[in-house]
Design a protein around this motif. Sequence first.
Motif, PDB file in Angstrom:
ATOM      1  N   THR A  13     -26.809  19.995 -25.330  1.00  0.00           N
ATOM      2  CA  THR A  13     -28.081  21.076 -24.830  1.00  0.00           C
ATOM      3  C   THR A  13     -28.761  21.447 -26.338  1.00  0.00           C
ATOM      4  N   GLY A  14     -29.737  22.262 -26.164  1.00  0.00           N
ATOM      5  CA  GLY A  14     -30.382  22.926 -27.450  1.00  0.00           C
ATOM      6  C   GLY A  14     -30.816  22.411 -28.425  1.00  0.00           C
ATOM      7  N   THR A  37     -18.600  14.138 -22.899  1.00  0.00           N
ATOM      8  CA  THR A  37     -19.558  13.385 -22.481  1.00  0.00           C
ATOM      9  C   THR A  37     -19.986  13.406 -21.083  1.00  0.00           C
ATOM     10  N   ALA A  38     -19.245  13.825 -20.038  1.00  0.00           N
ATOM     11  CA  ALA A  38     -19.782  14.122 -18.742  1.00  0.00           C
ATOM     12  C   ALA A  38     -20.909  15.171 -18.898  1.00  0.00           C
ATOM     13  N   LYS A  39     -20.980  15.671 -19.946  1.00  0.00           N
ATOM     14  CA  LYS A  39     -22.316  16.849 -19.994  1.00  0.00           C
ATOM     15  C   LYS A  39     -23.488  16.125 -20.710  1.00  0.00           C
ATOM     16  N   SER A  40     -23.408  14.806 -20.664  1.00  0.00           N
ATOM     17  CA  SER A  40     -24.692  14.063 -21.518  1.00  0.00           C
ATOM     18  C   SER A  40     -25.705  13.858 -20.662  1.00  0.00           C
ATOM     19  N   HIS A  44     -29.368  11.930 -22.038  1.00  0.00           N
ATOM     20  CA  HIS A  44     -29.855  10.838 -21.447  1.00  0.00           C
ATOM     21  C   HIS A  44     -31.374  10.980 -20.833  1.00  0.00           C
ATOM     22  N   ALA A  45     -31.412  11.861 -20.048  1.00  0.00           N
ATOM     23  CA  ALA A  45     -32.598  12.121 -19.622  1.00  0.00           C
ATOM     24  C   ALA A  45     -33.611  12.290 -20.870  1.00  0.00           C
ATOM     25  N   ALA A  46     -33.562  13.205 -21.688  1.00  0.00           N
ATOM     26  CA  ALA A  46     -34.384  13.445 -22.793  1.00  0.00           C
ATOM     27  C   ALA A  46     -34.721  12.016 -23.386  1.00  0.00           C
ATOM     28  N   ILE A  56     -24.379   7.835 -27.750  1.00  0.00           N
ATOM     29  CA  ILE A  56     -23.649   9.085 -27.393  1.00  0.00           C
ATOM     30  C   ILE A  56     -22.206   8.712 -27.282  1.00  0.00           C
ATOM     31  N   ARG A  57     -21.506   9.764 -28.137  1.00  0.00           N
ATOM     32  CA  ARG A  57     -20.114   9.505 -28.228  1.00  0.00           C
ATOM     33  C   ARG A  57     -19.445  10.772 -28.234  1.00  0.00           C
ATOM     34  N   THR A  58     -18.071  10.979 -28.090  1.00  0.00           N
ATOM     35  CA  THR A  58     -17.232  11.996 -27.911  1.00  0.00           C
ATOM     36  C   THR A  58     -16.615  12.277 -29.229  1.00  0.00           C
ATOM     37  N   LEU A  59     -16.910  13.911 -29.442  1.00  0.00           N
ATOM     38  CA  LEU A  59     -16.405  14.297 -30.731  1.00  0.00           C
ATOM     39  C   LEU A  59     -16.127  15.861 -30.649  1.00  0.00           C
TER      40      LEU A  59
END
Length: 280
Positions: A13-14, A37-40, A44-46, A56-59
């Motif tokens: 976000t943000g 990444t479930a909050k991606s 993705h939309a942007a 997009i990766r998990t960190l």
Amino acid sequence: MVQPILLVTGTSTGIGLATAIAAARAGFRVVATMRDTAKSGLLHAAAREAEVEVDIRTLDVTDPASVTACVSAVIAQYGRLDAVINNAGAGHLGTIEGETVDDVRAVMEVNFFGVVAVTKATLPLLRETGGRLVTISSVGGVVGQPFNEAYCAAKFAVEGFMEALTPVAATVGVPVTIVEPGAVSTEFVANVGVDVPAMLEAVGPYGPALEAYLARTAAAFDPSRAQTPDAVATVIVDLLLSEHPPARLQTSDAARQFVGAKLADLDGSAVQSMVSGWVR
């Protein structure tokens, strides 16, 4: 020309999301990371709307194994790293009588030690490419603010760490910049997750001061007054493309005025006069 590889933390976000999209538009191959990444979905939309691609990766900046795994995977795929933006962080409201020392430690973990971990993992790679290290701080890293003791402590620590690192990193060809936004209309404030009635009850005699502070903060972060994430992202991308990036950069005139008041205030009286008005 080789497409520059940019790693950005905290992009769900943000500011992080807006910066990932703006940098992709500017020609960077963006590795956009987030803890979950479930909050991606928003990113993705942007990206679809902007007609750009982001990786997009998990960190999780608080998990050393996650940091190592992500950075290693990026190098395995792309072979280089040209810029890093330390953006991941979490807001926090409270005052020390109403919280535990462990609460404060948790704020330091994500906002300070997370920055340290990502910086340590990526600095050797930036050294190889003459890449850039950018860290998103806050005007709260310069001016201590009421009911932000832990958060400001973490951001002050980030500022000191990066200010001290800057001349050292420069000797090996890595420019370091601290970016200081002021009030930005993002989900950051909402994500603080404060239960206001419960917090007012918990702070006891500080209740009237907290109510005054919350009213002032709501006004400052109102979208009609606060800077937008896209505006901040534009400043950050311009910084990435700058031939001679500064060591410290504020993202708006309001932020420059706020930080300037502190830097000119040798005895602290001007700042205390200013912030005391927020709690009355």
